[in-house]
Write an enzyme that holds these catalytic residues in place. Structure first.
Site, PDB file in Angstrom:
ATOM      1  CG  ASN A   1      -4.890  -2.312  -2.656  1.00  0.00           C
ATOM      2  OD1 ASN A   1      -5.609  -2.056  -1.692  1.00  0.00           O
ATOM      3  ND2 ASN A   1      -3.979  -1.472  -3.122  1.00  0.00           N
TER       4      ASN A   1
ATOM      5  CB  VAL B   1       0.066  -3.643   2.816  1.00  0.00           C
ATOM      6  CG1 VAL B   1       0.279  -2.394   1.956  1.00  0.00           C
ATOM      7  CG2 VAL B   1       0.605  -3.390   4.218  1.00  0.00           C
TER       8      VAL B   1
ATOM      9  NE  ARG C   1      -8.379  -4.234 -13.541  1.00  0.00           N
ATOM     10  CZ  ARG C   1      -9.369  -3.363 -13.536  1.00  0.00           C
ATOM     11  NH1 ARG C   1      -9.483  -2.519 -12.537  1.00  0.00           N
ATOM     12  NH2 ARG C   1     -10.241  -3.337 -14.506  1.00  0.00           N
TER      13      ARG C   1
ATOM     14  CG  HIS D   1      -7.058   1.771   0.442  1.00  0.00           C
ATOM     15  ND1 HIS D   1      -6.625   3.048   0.578  1.00  0.00           N
ATOM     16  CD2 HIS D   1      -6.107   1.133  -0.273  1.00  0.00           C
ATOM     17  CE1 HIS D   1      -5.473   3.192  -0.032  1.00  0.00           C
ATOM     18  NE2 HIS D   1      -5.134   2.038  -0.564  1.00  0.00           N
TER      19      HIS D   1
ATOM     20  NE  ARG E   1      -1.378   8.317  -1.543  1.00  0.00           N
ATOM     21  CZ  ARG E   1      -1.435   7.116  -2.092  1.00  0.00           C
ATOM     22  NH1 ARG E   1      -2.584   6.473  -2.153  1.00  0.00           N
ATOM     23  NH2 ARG E   1      -0.353   6.553  -2.588  1.00  0.00           N
TER      24      ARG E   1
ATOM     25  CB  ALA F   1      10.944  -7.982  -0.605  1.00  0.00           C
TER      26      ALA F   1
HETATM   27  N1  APR Z   1       4.788 -14.666  -1.485  1.00  0.00           N
HETATM   28  C1  APR Z   1       5.670 -13.654  -1.357  1.00  0.00           C
HETATM   29  N2  APR Z   1       5.746 -12.614  -2.205  1.00  0.00           N
HETATM   30  C2  APR Z   1       4.885 -12.603  -3.223  1.00  0.00           C
HETATM   31  C3  APR Z   1       3.928 -13.621  -3.435  1.00  0.00           C
HETATM   32  C4  APR Z   1       3.904 -14.696  -2.503  1.00  0.00           C
HETATM   33  N3  APR Z   1       3.048 -15.711  -2.616  1.00  0.00           N
HETATM   34  N4  APR Z   1       3.220 -13.314  -4.536  1.00  0.00           N
HETATM   35  C5  APR Z   1       3.681 -12.147  -5.002  1.00  0.00           C
HETATM   36  N5  APR Z   1       4.706 -11.711  -4.215  1.00  0.00           N
HETATM   37  C6  APR Z   1       5.526 -10.513  -4.345  1.00  0.00           C
HETATM   38  C7  APR Z   1       5.906 -10.135  -5.769  1.00  0.00           C
HETATM   39  O1  APR Z   1       6.966 -10.935  -6.241  1.00  0.00           O
HETATM   40  C8  APR Z   1       6.286  -8.667  -5.605  1.00  0.00           C
HETATM   41  O2  APR Z   1       7.679  -8.488  -5.393  1.00  0.00           O
HETATM   42  O3  APR Z   1       4.806  -9.379  -3.870  1.00  0.00           O
HETATM   43  C9  APR Z   1       5.538  -8.240  -4.352  1.00  0.00           C
HETATM   44  C10 APR Z   1       4.560  -7.107  -4.624  1.00  0.00           C
HETATM   45  O4  APR Z   1       5.322  -6.003  -4.914  1.00  0.00           O
HETATM   46  P1  APR Z   1       5.017  -4.975  -6.108  1.00  0.00           P
HETATM   47  O5  APR Z   1       4.511  -5.726  -7.287  1.00  0.00           O
HETATM   48  O6  APR Z   1       6.201  -4.097  -6.246  1.00  0.00           O
HETATM   49  O7  APR Z   1       3.764  -4.163  -5.562  1.00  0.00           O
HETATM   50  P2  APR Z   1       3.797  -2.965  -4.507  1.00  0.00           P
HETATM   51  O8  APR Z   1       3.742  -1.679  -5.235  1.00  0.00           O
HETATM   52  O9  APR Z   1       4.858  -3.196  -3.513  1.00  0.00           O
HETATM   53  O10 APR Z   1       2.382  -3.175  -3.824  1.00  0.00           O
HETATM   54  C11 APR Z   1       2.155  -4.291  -2.985  1.00  0.00           C
HETATM   55  O11 APR Z   1       0.414  -3.258  -1.730  1.00  0.00           O
HETATM   56  O12 APR Z   1      -0.566  -1.199  -1.965  1.00  0.00           O
HETATM   57  C12 APR Z   1      -0.683  -2.558  -2.238  1.00  0.00           C
HETATM   58  O13 APR Z   1      -1.915  -2.628  -4.322  1.00  0.00           O
HETATM   59  C13 APR Z   1      -0.681  -2.845  -3.730  1.00  0.00           C
HETATM   60  O14 APR Z   1      -1.368  -5.140  -3.484  1.00  0.00           O
HETATM   61  C14 APR Z   1      -0.272  -4.267  -3.748  1.00  0.00           C
HETATM   62  C15 APR Z   1       0.702  -4.345  -2.575  1.00  0.00           C
END
Ligand code: APR
Length: 315
Positions: free
Chosen positions: A123, A121, A85, A178, A154, A12
């Site tokens: 990466n 979704v 990353r 992608h 985009r 989330a």
């Molecule tokens: N289970 C549930 N949630 C998790 C887990 C897990 N095992 N591991 C990580 N998360 C959560 C993190 O706590 C974080 O809130 O996944 C979320 C990822 O959200 P963001 O860091 O805000 O990243 P976001 O910009 O939403 O991108 C999510 O989509 O486009 C791709 O490259 C991007 O891989 C990335 C993903």
């Protein structure tokens, strides 16, 4: 028609929550359940989005799951879980970290939403989508990587910026991986049914290709973090297409089985999206130059898959 219309969102963060918000505003489904490993994130965002639905025309129940087991009996599960990353990580480090997250998330989905369609979704998108295929062993129509919808939006943005025809429909297709080798196809694009090639010069089309490929990085340049409105809305569009069985045609990362001359790899191609998920892979005619570009794109993904194989990920 799918009963219940319940969507689970695992991760989330920025993208997952924006997808939930978009679905809630549109009233696409009856129920959305958010889960995040970080304490309080799913809970706080679920409350915030639930309060925003006060102004929606159709009600949606938004809840937070305290454990993965609470993301149950979903029709669709969107997976955005992952880590970004960090400075000292190589691409390979990131790939393995996110692959391990995806593995545990996928095993939970298999347990608690065994009939779901998965929209992947996280990466690197095409490699993670492939991993979900291999882990589940499910029919390939049920696992769909969201990338082409975003990259297409985009490209449409770049076309609108150049032409400025505000309300005209734009058809903009991006295939391939992608990443660096994605293939925007302005030669197949149109605006209000007029071929783009009748409106723009070769140089302008080349410029659109470059700007589309740079679309994500441009946002990072300003925000120092990646975009989330575009990805969130693109996810919601795909969920809508599946739940409404709309047979929308959109580019998505899917498992190829001989299409375009490739197999056992996930990469972006145009598909028909409906109640069964990927209902058809559309094979376009590609000229020799595009076939070569597509091959390079496939090779990028297979080298990521090889990293997983070399690290005994699938054993
Ligand atoms: N289970 C549930 N949630 C998790 C887990 C897990 N095992 N591991 C990580 N998360 C959560 C993190 O706590 C974080 O809130 O996944 C979320 C990822 O959200 P963001 O860091 O805000 O990243 P976001 O910009 O939403 O991108 C999510 O989509 O486009 C791709 O490259 C991007 O891989 C990335 C993903």
């Amino acid at each position: 028609m799918i009963q219940g219309r319940k969507v689970g969102i695992i991760g989330a963060g920025a993208v997952g929550a924006t997808a939930a918000f978009s679905l809630a505003v549109m009233g696409t489904c009856k129920e959305i359940v958010l889960f995040d490993i970080a304490e309080g994130v799913a809970q706080g965002k679920a409350i915030d989005i639930a309060q925003a639905t006060h102004f929606s025309t159709k009600p949606t129940l938004i809840t937070a799951a305290d454990t993965p087991a609470d993301v149950k009996n979903c029709d669709i599960v969107v997976v955005t879980a992952g880590v970004p990353r960090k400075g000292d990580m190589t691409r390979e480090d990131l790939l393995m970290i996110n692959a391990k997250i995806i593995k545990s998330v996928t095993e939970d989905i298999m347990k608690y939403s065994p009939n779901a369609i998965i929209i992947s979704v996280s990466n690197p998108l095409d490699v993670m989508t492939y991993a979900i295929h291999k882990i589940t062993g499910w029919d390939s129509n049920r696992i769909i990587g969201m990338a082409g919808a975003l990259d297409g939006s985009r490209m449409a943005y770049q076309i609108r910026k150049k032409l400025g025809f505000g309300a005209a429909r734009v058809g903009a297709l991006v295939i391939g991986d992608h990443g660096e080798n994605m293939i925007p196809l302005p030669q197949k694009a149109n605006i209000g049914d007029v071929p783009l090639s009748d409106l723009l010069s070769k140089e302008e089309m080349e410029d659109i290709i470059e700007r589309t490929k740079n679309g994500g990085a441009e946002i990072v340049g300003h925000l120092k973090t990646s975009g989330y409105y575009g990805p969130g809305r693109a996810i919601a569009f795909m969920v809508e297409a599946i739940l409404n069985d709309s047979k929308a045609v959109v580019s998505a990362s899917v498992l190829l089985d001989g299409e375009y001359g490739h197999s056992d790899v996930c990469v972006g191609v145009p598909v028909v999206l409906g109640a069964k998920g990927v209902e058809r892979i559309i094979e376009m005619n590609l000229d020799d130059t595009l076939k070569e570009k597509f091959k390079a794109s496939v090779n990028t993904v297979t080298s990521g898959i090889d990293v997983l194989k070399n690290n005994t990920f699938f054993n």
